[in-house]
Scaffold this motif. Sequence first.
Motif, PDB file in Angstrom:
ATOM      1  N   VAL A   1       0.646  -1.110  -0.080  1.00  0.00           N
ATOM      2  CA  VAL A   1      -0.011   0.095   0.148  1.00  0.00           C
ATOM      3  C   VAL A   1       0.827   1.298   0.089  1.00  0.00           C
ATOM      4  O   VAL A   1       0.837   2.123  -0.718  1.00  0.00           O
ATOM      5  N   VAL A   2       1.794   1.310   0.721  1.00  0.00           N
ATOM      6  CA  VAL A   2       2.779   2.280   1.044  1.00  0.00           C
ATOM      7  C   VAL A   2       3.497   2.539  -0.375  1.00  0.00           C
ATOM      8  O   VAL A   2       3.373   3.588  -0.904  1.00  0.00           O
ATOM      9  N   TYR A   3       3.809   1.520  -1.100  1.00  0.00           N
ATOM     10  CA  TYR A   3       4.594   1.856  -2.216  1.00  0.00           C
ATOM     11  C   TYR A   3       3.637   2.164  -3.362  1.00  0.00           C
ATOM     12  O   TYR A   3       3.909   2.980  -4.485  1.00  0.00           O
ATOM     13  N   ALA A   4       2.466   1.891  -3.469  1.00  0.00           N
ATOM     14  CA  ALA A   4       1.361   2.130  -4.211  1.00  0.00           C
ATOM     15  C   ALA A   4       1.180   3.474  -4.134  1.00  0.00           C
ATOM     16  O   ALA A   4       0.832   4.280  -5.371  1.00  0.00           O
ATOM     17  N   ILE A   5       1.009   4.000  -3.014  1.00  0.00           N
ATOM     18  CA  ILE A   5       0.968   5.614  -2.588  1.00  0.00           C
ATOM     19  C   ILE A   5       2.048   6.261  -3.490  1.00  0.00           C
ATOM     20  O   ILE A   5       2.015   7.248  -3.970  1.00  0.00           O
ATOM     21  N   ILE A   6       3.256   5.948  -3.123  1.00  0.00           N
ATOM     22  CA  ILE A   6       4.488   6.630  -3.738  1.00  0.00           C
ATOM     23  C   ILE A   6       4.503   6.478  -5.220  1.00  0.00           C
ATOM     24  O   ILE A   6       4.999   7.556  -5.925  1.00  0.00           O
ATOM     25  N   VAL A   7       3.917   5.421  -5.552  1.00  0.00           N
ATOM     26  CA  VAL A   7       4.095   5.419  -7.130  1.00  0.00           C
ATOM     27  C   VAL A   7       3.128   6.442  -7.852  1.00  0.00           C
ATOM     28  O   VAL A   7       3.418   7.025  -8.787  1.00  0.00           O
ATOM     29  N   VAL A   8       1.953   6.404  -7.175  1.00  0.00           N
ATOM     30  CA  VAL A   8       0.903   7.192  -7.580  1.00  0.00           C
ATOM     31  C   VAL A   8       1.434   8.671  -7.257  1.00  0.00           C
ATOM     32  O   VAL A   8       1.057   9.740  -8.233  1.00  0.00           O
ATOM     33  N   TYR A   9       2.008   9.074  -6.299  1.00  0.00           N
ATOM     34  CA  TYR A   9       2.672  10.235  -6.287  1.00  0.00           C
ATOM     35  C   TYR A   9       3.705  10.727  -7.363  1.00  0.00           C
ATOM     36  O   TYR A   9       3.920  11.720  -7.890  1.00  0.00           O
ATOM     37  N   HIS A  10       4.505   9.514  -7.803  1.00  0.00           N
ATOM     38  CA  HIS A  10       5.483   9.854  -8.869  1.00  0.00           C
ATOM     39  C   HIS A  10       4.598   9.995 -10.163  1.00  0.00           C
ATOM     40  O   HIS A  10       5.120  10.937 -11.144  1.00  0.00           O
TER      41      HIS A  10
END
Length: 123
Positions: free
Chosen positions: A99-108
Amino acid sequence: MAATANEVQAEGWAQQASFYTSPASVALLMLNLLDGLFTLLFLQLGVAEELNPVMRVAYEQSPLLFMFSKLLIVNAGLCLLCLHRRLKASRLAIRAGAVVYAIIVVYHLAFLTHLVSHWPFGA
């Protein structure tokens, strides 16, 4: 033929220590790779800075070392969590990481969209 106590114990360990890839662990690996590629792209373009001091040193040494380190750290942690997947906390940590990495990728992706919309393409 009867199995010895050592063979039975070794077989039990092999079943316990087998590596299982859940959908969340696969997602975590893929999202970590995307995070690394986006971060590397933004660093190479000079539009971002690496805030993690360990990863900043790795990037200053070599972009290849940066990617290798990033992937190795997360993969090693994920391996440990998968080996202990019978623990509820381990399974929860894998899902939370995804979930954390999904949020980071959405930010990217949002940052990339912003860059593209404001990039001076011959203007």
